[in-house]
Design an enzyme around this catalytic site. Structure first.
Site, short mmCIF file in Angstrom:
data_model
loop_
_atom_site.label_atom_id
_atom_site.label_comp_id
_atom_site.label_asym_id
_atom_site.label_seq_id
_atom_site.Cartn_x
_atom_site.Cartn_y
_atom_site.Cartn_z
N ASP A 195 -4.54 -3.93 -18.99
CA ASP A 195 -3.62 -2.79 -19.19
C ASP A 195 -3.80 -2.15 -20.58
O ASP A 195 -2.83 -1.61 -21.14
CB ASP A 195 -2.15 -3.22 -19.00
CG ASP A 195 -1.85 -3.73 -17.61
OD1 ASP A 195 -2.53 -3.30 -16.66
OD2 ASP A 195 -0.95 -4.57 -17.45
N LEU A 231 -10.38 -7.67 -12.52
CA LEU A 231 -11.77 -7.38 -12.15
C LEU A 231 -12.76 -8.02 -13.13
O LEU A 231 -12.52 -8.03 -14.35
CB LEU A 231 -11.99 -5.86 -12.13
CG LEU A 231 -11.38 -5.16 -10.91
CD1 LEU A 231 -11.33 -3.65 -11.15
CD2 LEU A 231 -12.17 -5.47 -9.65
N HIS A 249 0.40 1.24 -13.22
CA HIS A 249 1.19 0.10 -13.67
C HIS A 249 2.67 0.49 -13.68
O HIS A 249 3.01 1.58 -14.17
CB HIS A 249 0.74 -0.34 -15.07
CG HIS A 249 1.47 -1.56 -15.54
ND1 HIS A 249 1.17 -2.82 -15.07
CD2 HIS A 249 2.54 -1.70 -16.36
CE1 HIS A 249 2.00 -3.70 -15.63
NE2 HIS A 249 2.84 -3.04 -16.41
N ASN A 278 1.42 3.07 -2.61
CA ASN A 278 0.69 4.00 -3.48
C ASN A 278 -0.52 4.58 -2.74
O ASN A 278 -0.84 5.75 -2.89
CB ASN A 278 0.28 3.32 -4.78
CG ASN A 278 1.42 3.29 -5.78
OD1 ASN A 278 1.79 4.32 -6.34
ND2 ASN A 278 2.03 2.12 -5.97
N GLY A 301 0.78 -1.23 0.00
CA GLY A 301 0.00 0.00 0.00
C GLY A 301 0.81 1.28 0.00
O GLY A 301 0.34 2.31 0.49
N ALA A 344 8.28 7.92 -9.91
CA ALA A 344 7.15 7.98 -10.85
C ALA A 344 5.80 7.67 -10.19
O ALA A 344 4.93 8.55 -10.14
CB ALA A 344 7.41 7.03 -12.02
N GLU A 345 5.63 6.46 -9.66
CA GLU A 345 4.29 6.04 -9.22
C GLU A 345 3.67 6.98 -8.19
O GLU A 345 2.52 7.41 -8.33
CB GLU A 345 4.35 4.63 -8.63
CG GLU A 345 4.72 3.58 -9.65
CD GLU A 345 4.62 2.17 -9.08
OE1 GLU A 345 3.65 1.86 -8.38
OE2 GLU A 345 5.54 1.37 -9.36
C1 GAR Z 1 3.18 -1.09 -7.45
O1 GAR Z 1 4.48 -1.07 -7.99
C2 GAR Z 1 2.15 -1.08 -8.57
O2 GAR Z 1 2.52 -0.30 -9.66
C3 GAR Z 1 2.13 -2.54 -8.94
O3 GAR Z 1 2.16 -3.22 -7.69
C4 GAR Z 1 2.90 -2.42 -6.75
C5 GAR Z 1 2.09 -2.26 -5.51
O4 GAR Z 1 2.82 -1.60 -4.49
N1 GAR Z 1 0.97 -2.86 -9.72
C6 GAR Z 1 0.98 -3.74 -10.71
O5 GAR Z 1 1.97 -4.39 -11.01
C7 GAR Z 1 -0.33 -3.88 -11.47
N2 GAR Z 1 -0.16 -4.59 -12.69
P1 GAR Z 1 2.09 -0.91 -3.26
O6 GAR Z 1 1.13 -1.92 -2.66
O7 GAR Z 1 3.22 -0.57 -2.32
O8 GAR Z 1 1.38 0.33 -3.78
#
Ligand code: GAR
Length: 198
Positions: free
Chosen positions: A151, A94, A110, A14, A12, A180-181
């Site tokens: 995606d 989903l 992503h 993000n 979590g 980035a994210e």
């Molecule tokens: C993140 O890097 C997100 O971009 C990726 O999972 C991670 C979750 O981290 N998502 C995917 O790969 C979706 N295809 P988080 O739980 O620390 O946010």
């Protein structure tokens, strides 16, 4: 006020970036109404609790089929009056009935520059392993709307991140998250909130 639900499966970070952006008023006119995890032990649920956000675990395997799961999830989020569903490291594909119910109102982060290293099987560290194996010099992250494909929905924001000599998948994952994210996910939500009326 844009009412959002954040769907998670793991750590979590993000989700935390969104919470921090709301708290620091970098993200305005957005309210995180609830967090939904498919895993009972996801640390993201602890982050929700620590921040006074209702958190719940809803597991696909507890429903008779994907459609029943999708119907329940859609009903749950509708009861919260959710305007936007944010997939933040949510690793469940989903069901179509859910995507149809929230058409144009679901976004996903992503960890690559789509259309590279995306689609079925590309999630989490696997994405960064593949990027390193291919020897790319630049990778990044993408926020996109979710459609019925994997995606494939319209891209909202992307940000590039350089790959460095000696990177491991873990090191690269951390750099992509930090550079980035955690930046473009709140930004994308703000873009949608700015267009949202009342
Ligand atoms: C993140 O890097 C997100 O971009 C990726 O999972 C991670 C979750 O981290 N998502 C995917 O790969 C979706 N295809 P988080 O739980 O620390 O946010």
């Amino acid at each position: 006020m844009l009412k959002i639900a954040v769907l998670v499966s793991g750590g979590g970070t993000n989700l935390q970036a969104i919470i921090d952006a709301v708290k620091s008023h970098k993200l305005t006119n957005v309210s995180i109404e609830c967090v939904v995890s498919n895993k009972p032990d996801a640390y993201a649920l602890t982050r929700a609790e620590d921040n006074g956000i209702p958190g719940v675990c809803i597991r696909p395997k507890d429903y008779k089929d994907k459609a029943a799961y999708g119907e329940y999830l859609a009903q749950y989020l509708t009861e919260y009056g959710i305007d936007l569903v944010v997939l933040a490291g949510f690793l469940v594909v989903l069901p179509e009935n859910f995507i149809d119910a929230f058409e144009g109102r679901i976004i996903n982060i992503h960890p690559s520059l789509i259309p590279s290293f995306c689609g079925e099987g590309f999630y989490g560290l696997k994405v960064h392993e593949s990027a390193l194996s291919r020897g790319v010099k630049v990778t990044g992250a993408t926020v996109h709307f979710v459609d019925r494909g994997c995606d494939t929905g319209p891209i909202i924001l992307q940000k590039a991140v350089s790959v460095q000599e000696g990177d491991t998948p873990e090191i690269l994952q951390k750099r992509v998250m930090e550079q980035a994210e955690w930046i473009i996910l709140p930004q994308a939500i703000q873009l949608i909130a700015d267009k949202h009326k009342n």
